[in-house]
Enzyme design. Structure first.
Site, mmCIF file in Angstrom:
data_model
loop_
_atom_site.group_PDB
_atom_site.id
_atom_site.type_symbol
_atom_site.label_atom_id
_atom_site.label_comp_id
_atom_site.label_asym_id
_atom_site.label_seq_id
_atom_site.Cartn_x
_atom_site.Cartn_y
_atom_site.Cartn_z
ATOM 1 N N GLU A 1 79.127 44.784 13.688
ATOM 2 C CA GLU A 1 78.868 43.953 12.497
ATOM 3 C C GLU A 1 77.382 43.986 12.138
ATOM 4 O OE1 GLU A 1 78.650 39.203 12.055
ATOM 5 O OE2 GLU A 1 80.650 39.934 12.607
ATOM 6 N N TYR A 2 76.518 43.830 13.130
ATOM 7 C CA TYR A 2 75.069 43.924 12.901
ATOM 8 C C TYR A 2 74.741 45.259 12.233
ATOM 9 C CZ TYR A 2 73.151 39.994 15.716
ATOM 10 O OH TYR A 2 72.783 38.764 16.196
ATOM 11 N N LYS B 1 72.277 35.048 16.592
ATOM 12 C CA LYS B 1 72.703 34.174 17.694
ATOM 13 C C LYS B 1 72.718 34.878 19.047
ATOM 14 C CE LYS B 1 75.443 30.971 14.896
ATOM 15 N NZ LYS B 1 76.775 30.333 14.684
ATOM 16 N N MET C 1 85.274 25.814 12.835
ATOM 17 C CA MET C 1 86.256 26.752 13.383
ATOM 18 C C MET C 1 87.415 26.023 14.039
ATOM 19 S SD MET C 1 85.482 29.928 12.747
ATOM 20 C CE MET C 1 86.322 30.890 13.997
ATOM 21 N N ALA D 1 78.717 28.398 22.674
ATOM 22 C CA ALA D 1 78.682 29.154 23.927
ATOM 23 C C ALA D 1 77.585 28.617 24.842
ATOM 24 C CB ALA D 1 78.441 30.631 23.629
ATOM 25 N N HIS E 1 60.473 63.545 41.840
ATOM 26 C CA HIS E 1 61.803 62.963 41.649
ATOM 27 C C HIS E 1 62.923 63.992 41.745
ATOM 28 C CE1 HIS E 1 60.247 59.030 40.713
ATOM 29 N NE2 HIS E 1 59.463 59.516 39.761
ATOM 30 N N GLY F 1 86.931 20.487 20.273
ATOM 31 C CA GLY F 1 85.848 20.850 19.370
ATOM 32 C C GLY F 1 86.351 20.973 17.951
ATOM 33 N N SER G 1 87.355 36.331 15.272
ATOM 34 C CA SER G 1 86.516 36.771 14.161
ATOM 35 C C SER G 1 87.198 36.463 12.834
ATOM 36 C CB SER G 1 86.238 38.271 14.256
ATOM 37 O OG SER G 1 85.459 38.706 13.151
ATOM 38 N N LYS H 1 84.833 41.323 21.620
ATOM 39 C CA LYS H 1 84.249 40.533 20.517
ATOM 40 C C LYS H 1 82.735 40.747 20.442
ATOM 41 C CE LYS H 1 84.061 37.468 17.175
ATOM 42 N NZ LYS H 1 82.737 36.908 17.151
ATOM 43 N N HIS I 1 82.298 44.008 18.787
ATOM 44 C CA HIS I 1 82.629 43.769 17.372
ATOM 45 C C HIS I 1 81.398 43.244 16.639
ATOM 46 C CE1 HIS I 1 83.569 40.809 14.224
ATOM 47 N NE2 HIS I 1 84.686 41.474 13.948
ATOM 48 N N ASN I 2 80.718 42.271 17.233
ATOM 49 C CA ASN I 2 79.547 41.681 16.587
ATOM 50 C C ASN I 2 78.387 42.674 16.510
ATOM 51 O OD1 ASN I 2 81.165 39.441 16.560
ATOM 52 N ND2 ASN I 2 79.649 38.066 17.433
#
Length: 467
Positions: A190-191, A261, A16, A77, A451, A12, A129, A183, A186-187
């Protein structure tokens, strides 16, 4: 093509893949890239570097690699990863190492890990990253799988990774899908950080009436202070970038509808699966979802018009926003680290949180000066459940939460949404509440559904005939 065996291969040659390939070559290893698109491999061939090769032929790619082969996939992915595995698998030998460097969902990595391990192929999910710049000059990398597989490729990844205090921002994260899981979190963080910064922008622009020039000065000053981080650095840069004719900031021409994503959504979903609260991350995902409803928001804006006046601004008020943002940053990281701790126990990953904080200090999108403090906390007390209770951070949180509440009140009065900042304060309040009114919820559940509930004065479970 060279007749000598090549150290490392990447499938690929997108942005990246190409940049990481060149990075590894710069660090003294021979590399080969594979892509079916001749236009993507042409620039690599044209470099003229003897250590860099590229091909459109899978057979040529595989036959060039030193045994056991070390191959990384950097493709989108999902189905694309499975397609590459299916193509390469019949030609791999026992002991070869296949790595996925994309943002794969961690259950997919577990499935692939089990399937390939049964066939004698080593497999690793490697979270990467740093974007285009990081891939070329030093990313943060989060490899998971097996320690044996990491030993095969560790020297290559460590040479290519970003360095902080001469230490590489890569380490073996843990078993199976640990790398992709870390990861993913991590994202999610990041958000949260991006949403929090955008809320500070909204508050100061719409609530305080600051100009673009004022905002540039604010973010420039924050980038060199306690909030020093990559995201703050690029935010300051964004406020300095104008159209080519100098007429306006490019930022002011960008549509307010954010794309995503899915990694933030995965983080929120998994937090709920593990029953680990992550409200700041949840709110960041929600705002991106809401931003997509642009036409509805415009129509609602006309119905519920905000006519409040900007507040009086001074240096003290700007300092309160800085403190509110710092408070919220800490809570966002606390939520992410708590998720990783819970997942490591639930999925038997064996993650060292001090190592995670250490490799996030450089190369990655969420790198920030405060991560060194987090690293020290986990190194000194690996069993700590939440970084917020560390004495050093607790004192700062107690001090800064006052300014966070003050800013939220201004936002509420000015009808400026600050959902992530509000979620951060609520998370803090919930976590430090020795008592919560959930006893009423338990009584309600027992009333309508039998319950049962637990009592404070005796062991066991109980049911009451409430009528």
């Amino acid at each position: 093509m060279s007749t000598e065996s090549v150290d490392f291969g990447i499938v690929g040659m997108g942005v990246m893949g190409k940049n990481l390939l060149l990075n590894i070559a710069d660090n003294g290893f021979s590399v080969i890239g594979l892509d079916k698109d001749p236009e993507k491999i042409a620039p690599l061939v044209e470099t003229g570097q003897s250590s860099v090769q590229a091909t459109t032929s899978a057979n040529e790619f595989l036959s060039s690699l030193e045994s056991p082969r070390k191959i990384m996939m950097l493709v989108p992915a999902g189905a694309a990863v499975d397609a590459v595995i299916e193509e390469l698998l019949p030609h791999l030998d026992e002991g070869d190492l296949l790595m996925d460097g994309g943002n794969s969902y961690f259950p997919d990595t577990d499935r692939r890990y089990q399937m390939l391990t049964e066939k004698g192929i080593q497999y690793m999910g490697v979270g990467i990253s740093g974007g285009e710049e990081g891939a070329r000059h030093g990313p943060s990398m989060m490899p998971g799988g097996s320690a044996k597989a990491y030993d095969m490729v560790g020297p290559i990844l460590e040479a290519a990774a970003a360095k902080v205090d001469s230490e590489p921002c890569v380490t073996f994260i843990g078993k199976k899908s640990a790398g992709n899981y870390v990861k993913m979190v991590h994202n999610g963080i990041e958000y949260a950080l991006m949403q929090l910064i955008s809320e500070s922008y909204h508050l100061m622009k719409s609530g305080f009436g600051l100009t673009d020039t004022d905002l540039k000065a604010v973010y420039d000053s924050w980038e060199t202070g306690e909030l020093s981080s990559f995201l703050m650095e690029i935010t300051a840069d964004i406020f300095g970038k104008k159209e080519e004719d100098g007429s306006d900031l490019i930022l002011n021409r960008i549509l307010d509808s954010a794309r995503q994503k899915g990694t933030g959504k995965w983080t929120s979903q998994n937090a709920m699966d593990l029953q680990v609260p992550a409200p700041t991350i949840d709110m960041a995902v929600m705002v991106r979802d809401m931003s997509a409803h642009k036409k509805e928001r415009i129509a609602a804006d006309a119905v519920f018009k905000n006519e409040t006046e900007p507040v009086q601004v001074d240096e003290e008020l700007i300092k309160k926003v800085e403190h509110a943002l710092h408070f919220s940053f800490i809570t966002a990281f606390a939520q992410g680290f708590s998720m990783i701790k819970a997942a490591s126990e639930a999925y038997n990953y064996g993650v060292n949180l001090a190592d995670v904080a250490k490799i996030w200090r450089g190369g990655c999108i969420i790198r920030a000066d405060m991560l060194e403090e987090f690293r020290r906390i986990f190194a000194e007390d690996p069993s700590i459940n939440n970084i917020m209770v560390d004495d050093r951070l607790a004192g700062k949180l107690v001090e800064y939460q006052k300014d966070a509440r003050y800013c939220i009140k201004i936002g509420l009065d000015a009808q400026i949404p600050l959902p992530a900042m509000m979620a951060s304060v609520s998370y803090f309040d919930l976590y430090k509440s020795g008592w919560l009114p959930v006893n009423l919820i338990q009584a309600q559940r027992d009333y309508f559904g039998a319950h049962t509930y637990e009592r404070t004065d005796k062991e066991g479970t109980f049911h009451t005939n409430w009528k």
